[in-house]
Write an enzyme that holds these catalytic residues in place. Sequence first.
Site, mmCIF file in Angstrom:
data_model
loop_
_atom_site.group_PDB
_atom_site.id
_atom_site.type_symbol
_atom_site.label_atom_id
_atom_site.label_comp_id
_atom_site.label_asym_id
_atom_site.label_seq_id
_atom_site.Cartn_x
_atom_site.Cartn_y
_atom_site.Cartn_z
ATOM 1 N N TYR A 267 56.994 17.498 52.367
ATOM 2 C CA TYR A 267 58.054 18.242 53.036
ATOM 3 C C TYR A 267 58.743 17.355 54.078
ATOM 4 C CZ TYR A 267 55.310 22.078 51.036
ATOM 5 O OH TYR A 267 54.598 22.899 50.189
ATOM 6 N N PRO B 69 55.868 33.536 47.277
ATOM 7 C CA PRO B 69 55.253 34.856 47.126
ATOM 8 C C PRO B 69 56.240 36.007 47.031
ATOM 9 C CG PRO B 69 55.141 34.155 49.407
ATOM 10 C CD PRO B 69 55.688 32.991 48.626
#
Length: 280
Positions: free
Chosen positions: A57, A204
């Site tokens: 990241y 999610p």
Amino acid sequence: MTAPKTFRIGGDLEVRRLGFGAMHLRPETDEARAAHLAVARRAVELGVTLIDTAHLYGWGANEDLLAQALHPYPADLVIATKVGIRHTTSGEGWRHAGAPADLRGQVDEALGRLRLDRIELLQLHRLDPGVPLPDQLGALRDLRAEGKVGRIGLSEVTAAELAEARTVVDIASVQNRYNLLDREHEPVLKACEEAGIAFLPWRPVAAGKSGAQAEIAAVAKELDATPTQVVLAWLLARSPVIVPIPGTTSLAHLEENLGADAVHLTQAQYDRLSRAALSA
């Protein structure tokens, strides 16, 4: 249905079951940096005790930002990071990096960026097909023995790969893509549930899709909740080993996400969502 609010990763590391995925906190301007620092700090203020990051990241920039925002860390805060990927200027912009020396170097780099002496949960971001699995996991096991790593996890693995990994070292967590509308990794979740392994679903919420699904919208209206909160509540009810890590760069969305553990589905609502999503 009332879902447990916490889970013990590795059997002993207790975290709130709604964590925070920091992947999007990679600011390119001073203004964005200030905003992203505020989101990370607000997550902790709202009771988050597990934050997920990775070398991938921003090639370390995400870890740097979290340290700037939160160090010295609260005693109950776990910063989980991932190694096993290196930057490259060709192809997709990354390559596998599972050789023992590379993994050891990445862990030392992460410790420095995060200003930690020990990473309580270190996950292998991808299995390196060019390095024998015992060599990859053996390197992490050695780092654990040295005290640099507390617990070892995996990311994007099959049930068979998880089973093989567990013959080499104890696995505390698995991070795979999973949500109400995408249950490809159901066999992996089942294996985690049977072994008491934390299952950290990335993506999610299935952004952009949840609110368009009629049954999700209907249940959200019944509960005076948002579609996002409903799909997160479904995950919390789905299995006690699931520890969702929704991410955002918005303070409003952060508060929305973390409000999901106050949303309680009835068994009938849970069943409706499960059936409707499978038929969508």
